[in-house]
Design an enzyme around this catalytic site. Structure first.
Site, PDB file in Angstrom:
ATOM      1  CG  HIS A 363      -1.935  -1.044   1.276  1.00  0.00           C
ATOM      2  ND1 HIS A 363      -3.212  -0.894   0.801  1.00  0.00           N
ATOM      3  CD2 HIS A 363      -1.859  -2.315   1.732  1.00  0.00           C
ATOM      4  CE1 HIS A 363      -3.882  -2.014   0.975  1.00  0.00           C
ATOM      5  NE2 HIS A 363      -3.089  -2.882   1.536  1.00  0.00           N
ATOM      6  CE  LYS A 546      -6.047  14.002   0.490  1.00  0.00           C
ATOM      7  NZ  LYS A 546      -5.824  13.138  -0.686  1.00  0.00           N
ATOM      8  NE  ARG A 547      -2.872   9.908  10.120  1.00  0.00           N
ATOM      9  CZ  ARG A 547      -2.515   9.023  11.079  1.00  0.00           C
ATOM     10  NH1 ARG A 547      -3.323   8.022  11.387  1.00  0.00           N
ATOM     11  NH2 ARG A 547      -1.379   9.120  11.714  1.00  0.00           N
ATOM     12  CE  LYS A 552      -1.693  10.637   3.097  1.00  0.00           C
ATOM     13  NZ  LYS A 552      -2.524   9.817   2.202  1.00  0.00           N
ATOM     14  CB  THR A 654      -9.818   5.035  -0.629  1.00  0.00           C
ATOM     15  OG1 THR A 654      -9.249   5.424   0.617  1.00  0.00           O
ATOM     16  CG2 THR A 654      -9.187   3.759  -1.126  1.00  0.00           C
ATOM     17  CE  LYS A 658     -13.582   5.956   1.399  1.00  0.00           C
ATOM     18  NZ  LYS A 658     -12.659   6.004   2.559  1.00  0.00           N
TER      19      LYS A 658
HETATM   20  C1  26W Z   1       4.916   0.943   9.573  1.00  0.00           C
HETATM   21  C2  26W Z   1       3.977   2.061   9.669  1.00  0.00           C
HETATM   22  C3  26W Z   1       2.947   2.041   8.562  1.00  0.00           C
HETATM   23  C4  26W Z   1       1.598   1.923   8.889  1.00  0.00           C
HETATM   24  C5  26W Z   1       0.652   1.949   7.873  1.00  0.00           C
HETATM   25  C6  26W Z   1       3.360   2.151   7.249  1.00  0.00           C
HETATM   26  C7  26W Z   1       2.399   2.163   6.224  1.00  0.00           C
HETATM   27  C8  26W Z   1       1.070   2.060   6.566  1.00  0.00           C
HETATM   28  C9  26W Z   1       0.008   2.043   5.522  1.00  0.00           C
HETATM   29  C10 26W Z   1       0.405   1.208   4.389  1.00  0.00           C
HETATM   30  C11 26W Z   1      -0.263   3.393   5.056  1.00  0.00           C
HETATM   31  C12 26W Z   1      -1.553   3.492   4.278  1.00  0.00           C
HETATM   32  O1  26W Z   1      -2.589   3.585   4.851  1.00  0.00           O
HETATM   33  N1  26W Z   1      -1.402   3.514   2.949  1.00  0.00           N
HETATM   34  C13 26W Z   1      -2.510   3.938   2.141  1.00  0.00           C
HETATM   35  O2  26W Z   1      -3.234   2.782   1.744  1.00  0.00           O
HETATM   36  C14 26W Z   1      -4.401   3.151   0.997  1.00  0.00           C
HETATM   37  C15 26W Z   1      -5.182   1.874   0.715  1.00  0.00           C
HETATM   38  O3  26W Z   1      -4.549   1.113  -0.231  1.00  0.00           O
HETATM   39  C16 26W Z   1      -4.037   3.905  -0.282  1.00  0.00           C
HETATM   40  O4  26W Z   1      -5.197   4.287  -0.936  1.00  0.00           O
HETATM   41  C17 26W Z   1      -3.180   5.114   0.043  1.00  0.00           C
HETATM   42  O5  26W Z   1      -2.719   5.712  -1.125  1.00  0.00           O
HETATM   43  C18 26W Z   1      -2.007   4.714   0.905  1.00  0.00           C
HETATM   44  O6  26W Z   1      -1.284   5.845   1.368  1.00  0.00           O
END
Ligand code: 26W
Length: 809
Positions: A363, A546-547, A552, A654, A658
Site C-alpha cells: 500500500h 486525509k492523514r 500529500k 480512496t 468517495k
Molecule cells: C509501519 C507504519 C505504517 C503503517 C501503515 C506504514 C504504512 C502504513 C500504511 C500502508 C499506510 C496506508 O494507509 N497507505 C494507504 O493505503 C491506501 C489503501 O490502499 C491507499 O489508498 C493510500 O494511497 C495509501 O497511502
C-alpha cells in the site's frame, strides 16, 4: 426438531409490533432494566442487540451454508480495520430502519439521540484500515466465504483536539461503554509464544521453548452483506495473561504491581493501535502485536480447516490468505513453523503449501514505510522464526544466483537480510518471496512497484506481480452518507439495484443535460452543506480530508489559501468566488513537520476569519478528530476534491473515489488512482495540474532548487515571506524553512501550475450549469471504484474463490 443450521430458529419478525416486542424483551432480559428507568445508553444497547439478533439469525444460516459447501475461503489479515459506526449500517442491512425509528419514538427517543451513542471502533489509521473494512463489506455482499482477522485494540486511533491550533492527542477508549456489536468467544482462545530458545532432537526436529506465553482471546463482529443473506465475521484478538499469570503469593506479600505484572505485560500487546501511517518506528511491542495477530489467526484458520478437511495437501486449495501490507508478513514463517515443527511436514512440502496460500498487497511507495526489523530483536523475540527466515533466504538467494550469476549487488538487494549498517529483516522481501501474488493498489502504483521498489523481484518472478485498483463501499459512502442523493439516483434509475451494481450509475449521464435534474442535484449538494454547517452553503466547498503527510502536500493547499488571501487584500474591490476551504486529518504524534503544518493552517484560518475584508470571500475550517463518521458528513458536502500529492507518492487514495462518487470534481496530479478517475470521468471533468512521475524524477535528477521558484514567483515569495515573518500568529517558520531549503515533495515546483489551475476552478464555478454537469458526470462515471469491482478483481486475479449462496428463510 432439527436445531442445527439455524433452521429450528423462530424467525424474528419485522412488523412494528414484533420489533417492539423484541426491544422490550431485550431491555428486560438482556439489559435488566425497565422502560421507566432506561437511560439513553440502555436504549442504544437494546436497539443494537435487537438489530444484531436479526443479523445473527442470518449469520446462523450463513455459517450453515458455508459449512455445508466446504468452500475455498478468503482470510484477510490486517493490523488495521477502520469500520466506522455500526448502528446505521446494520439498520440498513437488516432493513429495520423504519420499525426502529417508530419503536424509538414510542419510547420517546429521537433516532439522533441514540445514533450519537453509537461507537466508532477506530482500529485503524487511514487508507489501509478503511480499505480493509470496505473489502469485507464487498466480500459479504458478493456472498464470498471470508473472515477478517485483526487486533481488538483497547485504545484505537487517538482522539485529536486542538490547543491553540496545535494538535493534541487523547486516548480513544472506544469500547469504554462496552460494544454491543461484538461476540466474545473465550472458548476459541489461542496460545502464543514469545522469546526463549530452540532445541533440536536427534532427528533434527526443532522445538521452540518459549520464554513468555500469552493467550489470545477472540471476539467477532458481524459483517453483513447488503441485499443478500450472507453475514460473514471479522475476528479481533485481545491479549490476555495465562490463567496462572496472577501471582497470589506476591499479592499477599503486598507486592501488588508485581503480582499483576505478567498479566499487564500480556495485555499490553493489544492495548493500543500504533498511530503511525507511514514511518516504521521499530518498536518491539509492535513486532509482538504483529506476531500475536498472525499466530492466533493461523491457529484459528487451521482449526476451521480441520472442521471439514484432513489432508494438508488440501490446505492451500481451501485457503487464500491476503496479507494487508507487510504488517502480517510473519504469517509466512509462522505457517512454516506450524507445518514443519508441529505437523511434521518436510520443508519442501511446507514451502509449497505456504507459497500457494499467501498473497501480499503493498500500500505504499515510501521507503520509510517499508518495514525492516533488527535481526537482534528477532533473535530475542522470535528465535525459531529467524531460523526459518534464514532458510527461506537460502532458497531465495540460490534461485537468484542461478538466474543472475555473478550479480552480487542483486543478491545483496534481494536478500531477506539487510547487512549494512545494521542487520535487519526486510519484511517486504519476505512477503514477496513467500506469496503467490503481489499487487499494488492502483495502476501507476503497481507499475512503479515493478519498476522501482520491487524491481529485482519483478524481474525474477514477473508473473507474481498484479494490479488491483482500490475501491470503496457504495453502501457506506453513498447510500448511508448521502441518502438524499441515493434517493435521487434510485428514482432516476428506477430502482435501488445500482448500489450493488455501481456501473449502472453511467445511466445518469444523459440527465446531465436535464435542467430539472441539475437543479435537484444542486439542491441536494447545498442541503448536505447546510447539514455539515461549516461555512456558507453557497460558497465553493473545497475539501482536503486525509492523514497529514508532506507527500500529500497539505502545505501546497495552504500556499494557495495564503495567495488568495493576499489577492483579496491587495485588491479588495475585485470579484472573487467565495470559498470555504475545509481541512481535516490527523498527524502521527511523532511527525513534527506534519504537526507544524496543522498549527500553521489553524493560525492562517484565525487571521483570515478575523479579517472582515476577506471573510466574505474566504473561510478556512478545520474540524478536529477526522474519522469515518466525520468523513460521512463532509464528503457529500464537497464541491472540489483536493488530491494534490506529488506524482508517484500516493499509492492510490480512496478519499478521491468517495468524493467523486458524491459529485465532487477533483483537482489533482497524475498520481495513484487520480489517473484512473480522470480516465473515466474525462479530462473536461477533472482539473489536472503539475508534474507527473517522470517529470518529478527528472527534476530531482537535475538537482532541484526550491529557492529558485521562490525567487522568480512574486506571489509564491509573498506567501512564504508572510509565513516566515510570523504574519500568521507568529507560527509556521519551520514550514517555510523546510520548503525553501528542502522541499522533498517539490511543493514549490508545482505551486504556479496549481494556483493557476485553481483560477480555472473559479472560472468553471461561475458557470453553475457547467459545474453541475461535470459534477453529475463524476458520479455517473466512477462506478468502477466500487469495492465490489475491487473484490471481483481480487477473485479473478488472485483468490479464485466461488460465492456460497445462503438460502433466504
Ligand atoms: C509501519 C507504519 C505504517 C503503517 C501503515 C506504514 C504504512 C502504513 C500504511 C500502508 C499506510 C496506508 O494507509 N497507505 C494507504 O493505503 C491506501 C489503501 O490502499 C491507499 O489508498 C493510500 O494511497 C495509501 O497511502
Amino acid at each position: 426438531m432439527d436445531l442445527r443450521n439455524g433452521i429450528g430458529l423462530r424467525p424474528l419478525g419485522n412488523t412494528p409490533a414484533e420489533f417492539e416486542q423484541d426491544l422490550l424483551s431485550n431491555l428486560y432480559y438482556r439489559r435488566g432494566t425497565t422502560v421507566e428507568s432506561a437511560s439513553a445508553q440502555d436504549a442504544y444497547e437494546t436497539l443494537a442487540l435487537t438489530v444484531r439478533d436479526r443479523l445473527a439469525a442470518r449469520r446462523a444460516r450463513t455459517s450453515a451454508a458455508q459449512y455445508a459447501a466446504n468452500p475455498r475461503w478468503v482470510y484477510y489479515l490486517s493490523a488495521e480495520f477502520l469500520f466506522g459506526r455500526q448502528l446505521s449500517q446494520n439498520l440498513l442491512y437488516s432493513n429495520t430502519g423504519e420499525v426502529a425509528a417508530a419503536a424509538l419514538k414510542a419510547f420517546g427517543l429521537a433516532p439522533g439521540e441514540v445514533e450519537e451513542l453509537d461507537v466508532e471502533p477506530g482500529l485503524g489509521n487511514g487508507g489501509l484500515g478503511r480499505l480493509a473494512a470496505c473489502l469485507l463489506d464487498a466480500m459479504a455482499t458478493l456472498d464470498i466465504p471470508a473472515v477478517g482477522y485483526g487486533i481488538r485494540y483497547d485504545f484505537g486511533i487517538f482522539k485529536q483536539a486542538f490547543a491553540d491550533g496545535a494538535q493534541v492527542e487523547k486516548p480513544d477508549a472506544w469500547a469504554f461503554q462496552g460494544n454491543p456489536w461484538e461476540f466474545p468467544a473465550p472458548d476459541d482462545r489461542q496460545t502464543v509464544f514469545f522469546y526463549g530458545h530452540t532445541t533440536r532432537d536427534s532427528d533434527g526436529n526443532t522445538t521452540w521453548i518459549p520464554g513468555e506465553i500469552v493467550l489470545g482471546e477472540p471476539s467477532h463482529m458481524l459483517v453483513p452483506g447488503y441485499g443478500t443473506d450472507t453475514v460473514n465475521i471479522v475476528r479481533l484478538w485481545s491479549a490476555r495473561g495465562s490463567e496462572s499469570s496472577f501471582d497470589l503469593s506476591r499479592f499477599s506479600a503486598g507486592q501488588y504491581a508485581e503480582a499483576v505484572q505478567e498479566a499487564v505485560r500480556a495485555e499490553n500487546i493489544s492495548k493500543v493501535l500504533y498511530p503511525d501511517d507511514s514511518t516504521e518506528l521499530g518498536r518491539e511491542l509492535r513486532l509482538k502485536q504483529q506476531y500475536f495477530l498472525v499466530s492466533c489467526s493461523l491457529r484459528d484458520i487451521i482449526r476451521r480447516f480441520r472442521l471439514r478437511n484432513a489432508a494438508w495437501s488440501e490446505f492451500a486449495g481451501k485457503t487464500a490468505i491476503q496479507l494487508n501490507d507487510t504488517h502480517p508478513t510473519l504469517a509466512i514463517p509462522e505457517l512454516m513453523r506450524l507445518l514443519v515443527d508441529e505437523e511434521g511436514l518436510s520443508w519442501d512440502e511446507a514451502w509449497e503449501i505456504t507459497q500457494r496460500t499467501f498473497a501480499y498487497t503493498c500500500h505504499t511507495l515510501l521507503p520509510e514505510a517499508l518495514e525492516t526489523w533488527p535481526v537482534a530483536l528477532f533473535e530475542r523475540l522470535l528465535p525459531r522464526h529467524l531460523e526459518i527466515i534464514y532458510a527461506i533466504n537460502e532458497g531465495l538467494l540460490g534461485e537468484v544466483r542461478s538466474r543472475f550469476p555473478d550479480d552480487l549487488d542483486r543478491v545483496r538487494r534481494m536478500s531477506l537480510i539487510q547487512e549494512e549498517p545494521e542487520r535487519r529483516v526486510r519484511m517486504a522481501n519476505l512477503a514477496v518471496t513467500g506469496t503467490t501474488a503481489v499487487n499494488g493498489v492502483a495502476e501507476l502504483h503497481s507499475k512503479l512497484l515493478a519498476e522501482t521498489t520491487l524491481r529485482d523481484f519483478a524481474e525474477l518472478w514477473p508473473a507474481k506481480f498484479r494490479n488491483v485498483t482500490n475501491g470503496v463501499s457504495p453502501r457506506r459512502f453513498v447510500r448511508l452518507a448521502n441518502p438524499s442523493l441515493a434517493d435521487l439516483i434510485t428514482s432516476s434509475l428506477g430502482d435501488g439495484g445500482w448500489i450493488n451494481d455501481l456501473d449502472r450509475l453511467e445511466d445518469l449521464a444523459p440527465l446531465a443535460d436535464d435542467p430539472a435534474f441539475l437543479s435537484r442535484w444542486r439542491e441536494i449538494k447545498r442541503a448536505n452543506k447546510v447539514r455539515l454547517g461549516l461555512g456558507d452553503p453557497d460558497s465553493l466547498t473545497d475539501v482536503m480530508v486525509k492523514r497529514f503527510h508532506e507527500y500529500k502536500r497539505q502545505q501546497l493547499k495552504l500556499l494557495h489559501v495564503i495567495t488568495q488571501y493576499h489577492r483579496i487584500k491587495n485588491n479588495p474591490g475585485g470579484s472573487y468566488v467565495p470559498r470555504t476551504v475545509l481541512f481535516a486529518g490527523k498527524a502521527a504524534p511523532a511527525y513534527h513537520a506534519a504537526k507544524s503544518i496543522i498549527r500553521l493552517i489553524n493560525a492562517v484560518a484565525r487571521v483570515v476569519d478575523e479579517d472582515a475584508a476577506v471573510a466574505p470571500y474566504l473561510k478556512i475550517v478545520f474540524p478536529p478528530n477526522y474519522n469515518v463518521t466525520l468523513g460521512e458528513l463532509i464528503i457529500p458536502a464537497a464541491d472540489l476534491s483536493e488530491q494534490i500529492s506529488l506524482a508517484g507518492k500516493e499509492a492510490s487514495g480512496t478519499g478521491n473515489m468517495k468524493l467523486a462518487l458524491n459529485g465532487a470534481i477533483t483537482i489533482g496530479t497524475l498520481d495513484g488512482a487520480n489517473i484512473e478517475i480522470r480516465d473515466r470521468v474525462g479530462a473536461d471533468n477533472f482539473f489536472l495540474f503539475g508534474l507527473d512521475t517522470p517529470g518529478a524524477t527528472a527534476l530531482r535528477a537535475a538537482g532541484y532548487n526550491p529557492r529558485a521558484y521562490y525567487e522568480r514567483d512574486d506571489e509564491l515569495r509573498a506567501a512564504l515571506d508572510a509565513i516566515a515573518s510570523g504574519a500568521f500568529g507568529g507560527v509556521g517558520q519551520e514550514v517555510a524553512d523546510s520548503l525553501l531549503n528542502r522541499d522533498e515533495y517539490l511543493t514549490l515546483a508545482d505551486y504556479r501550475a496549481y494556483v493557476d489551475c485553481q483560477s480555472e476552478v473559479d472560472e468553471a464555478w461561475q458557470d453553475q450549469d457547467r459545474w453541475t454537469r461535470a459534477s453529475i458526470l463524476n458520479t455517473a462515471r466512477t462506478g468502477f471504484f466500487s469495492a465490489d469491482r475491487t473484490v471481483r478483481d481480487y477473485i479473478s486475479t488472485i483468490w479464485h474463490v466461488d460465492p456460497v449462496h445462503v438460502p433466504h428463510p
